[in-house]
Write a protein that holds these residues in place. Structure first.
Motif, PDB file in Angstrom:
ATOM      1  N   SER A   1      38.518  52.887  33.302  1.00 40.62           N
ATOM      2  CA  SER A   1      39.827  52.438  32.858  1.00 40.62           C
ATOM      3  C   SER A   1      40.137  53.228  31.600  1.00 40.62           C
ATOM      4  O   SER A   1      39.284  53.958  31.080  1.00 40.62           O
ATOM      5  N   ASN A   2      41.327  53.078  31.078  1.00 42.43           N
ATOM      6  CA  ASN A   2      41.648  53.736  29.808  1.00 42.43           C
ATOM      7  C   ASN A   2      40.719  53.241  28.704  1.00 42.43           C
ATOM      8  O   ASN A   2      40.324  54.008  27.835  1.00 42.43           O
ATOM      9  N   ASN A   3      40.358  51.959  28.742  1.00 43.51           N
ATOM     10  CA  ASN A   3      39.397  51.421  27.766  1.00 43.51           C
ATOM     11  C   ASN A   3      38.042  52.119  27.894  1.00 43.51           C
ATOM     12  O   ASN A   3      37.463  52.554  26.909  1.00 43.51           O
ATOM     13  N   ALA A   4      37.545  52.201  29.114  1.00 43.14           N
ATOM     14  CA  ALA A   4      36.196  52.731  29.344  1.00 43.14           C
ATOM     15  C   ALA A   4      36.075  54.208  28.982  1.00 43.14           C
ATOM     16  O   ALA A   4      35.042  54.631  28.475  1.00 43.14           O
ATOM     17  N   VAL A   5      37.117  54.993  29.235  1.00 46.21           N
ATOM     18  CA  VAL A   5      36.988  56.433  29.008  1.00 46.21           C
ATOM     19  C   VAL A   5      37.322  56.858  27.585  1.00 46.21           C
ATOM     20  O   VAL A   5      36.959  57.953  27.180  1.00 46.21           O
ATOM     21  N   THR A   6      37.977  55.997  26.814  1.00 48.73           N
ATOM     22  CA  THR A   6      38.371  56.404  25.466  1.00 48.73           C
ATOM     23  C   THR A   6      37.532  55.769  24.369  1.00 48.73           C
ATOM     24  O   THR A   6      37.509  56.277  23.252  1.00 48.73           O
ATOM     25  N   LYS A   7      36.869  54.683  24.652  1.00 45.00           N
ATOM     26  CA  LYS A   7      36.128  54.006  23.579  1.00 45.00           C
ATOM     27  C   LYS A   7      34.719  54.556  23.416  1.00 45.00           C
ATOM     28  O   LYS A   7      34.127  55.069  24.366  1.00 45.00           O
ATOM     29  N   THR A   8      34.212  54.447  22.212  1.00 42.56           N
ATOM     30  CA  THR A   8      32.809  54.761  21.975  1.00 42.56           C
ATOM     31  C   THR A   8      32.032  53.471  22.145  1.00 42.56           C
ATOM     32  O   THR A   8      32.565  52.382  21.997  1.00 42.56           O
ATOM     33  N   GLY A   9      30.769  53.603  22.498  1.00 45.06           N
ATOM     34  CA  GLY A   9      29.965  52.403  22.621  1.00 45.06           C
ATOM     35  C   GLY A   9      28.999  52.452  23.778  1.00 45.06           C
ATOM     36  O   GLY A   9      28.690  53.509  24.332  1.00 45.06           O
ATOM     37  N   TYR A  10      28.543  51.279  24.151  1.00 49.86           N
ATOM     38  CA  TYR A  10      27.462  51.135  25.126  1.00 49.86           C
ATOM     39  C   TYR A  10      27.824  51.672  26.504  1.00 49.86           C
ATOM     40  O   TYR A  10      26.975  52.213  27.211  1.00 49.86           O
ATOM     41  N   VAL A  11      29.093  51.544  26.910  1.00 51.32           N
ATOM     42  CA  VAL A  11      29.484  52.022  28.236  1.00 51.32           C
ATOM     43  C   VAL A  11      29.239  53.526  28.357  1.00 51.32           C
ATOM     44  O   VAL A  11      28.837  54.008  29.425  1.00 51.32           O
TER      45      VAL A  11
END
Length: 171
Positions: free
Chosen positions: A67-77
């Motif tokens: 999703s836009n969240n998953a591909v743009t955020k830094t973190g565990y994902v």
């Protein structure tokens, strides 16, 4: 010889997408797959990082939910995606281990763009995902329905025996 277990599917996702992932998880479970979702499988006292890595290692397939969240955020994902890529690189050529699904219209990260994806928001998206998971189960000689036992005879013909309910033994 077939193993009498369901295909193990690990769901890699951003926590912001949890409502959509819950729906996907329950749909996969109802369709006979052994899906792994952190909030369903982790129990109090678990070392969550260890359990997530273990579940990913033991999975037959990792579904990376984009999703836009998953591909743009830094973190565990991002860490999970890299771990899944490492395991995918250990697979024999042509073996499907990574499947990424787009939960919405978003950019596919370069690191996984060589793998074909499915748009889950498309009307046939889930049908395509399920078809791929069934293919993966058959390729690994696993069952994909919780209502059947998969038996392979000596002639290598697969016979699926429906399970209608519990069998009582005794007088």
């Amino acid at each position: 010889m077939a193993e009498n277990r369901q295909l193990r599917v690990f769901l890699c996702h951003s926590k912001e997408d949890k409502p959509k992932i819950r729906k996907l998880y329950h749909r996969l479970i109802s369709d006979g797959f052994d899906a792994w979702l952190d909030e369903e499988k982790l129990i109090p006292g678990h070392n969550w990082d260890y359990e997530i890595r273990k579940a990913m290692r033991e999975s037959d397939v990792v579904v990376i939910c984009l999703s836009n969240n998953a591909v743009t955020k830094t973190g565990y994902v991002q860490k999970e995606i890299r771990q899944a890529l490492d395991k995918a690189n250990e697979q024999p050529e042509g073996k499907i281990y990574l499947i990424h699904v787009k939960l919405e219209d978003c950019k596919v990260p370069d690191s996984i763009s060589q793998y074909q994806w499915v748009d889950l928001f498309d009307k046939n998206g889930y049908k395509k995902l399920k078809g791929t998971l069934v293919f993966c189960a058959e390729d690994r000689k696993l069952r994909y329905s919780s209502n059947e036992l998969k038996v392979v005879n000596l002639d290598m013909v697969t016979i699926c025996i429906p399970i209608l309910g519990p069998i009582t033994a005794g007088p």
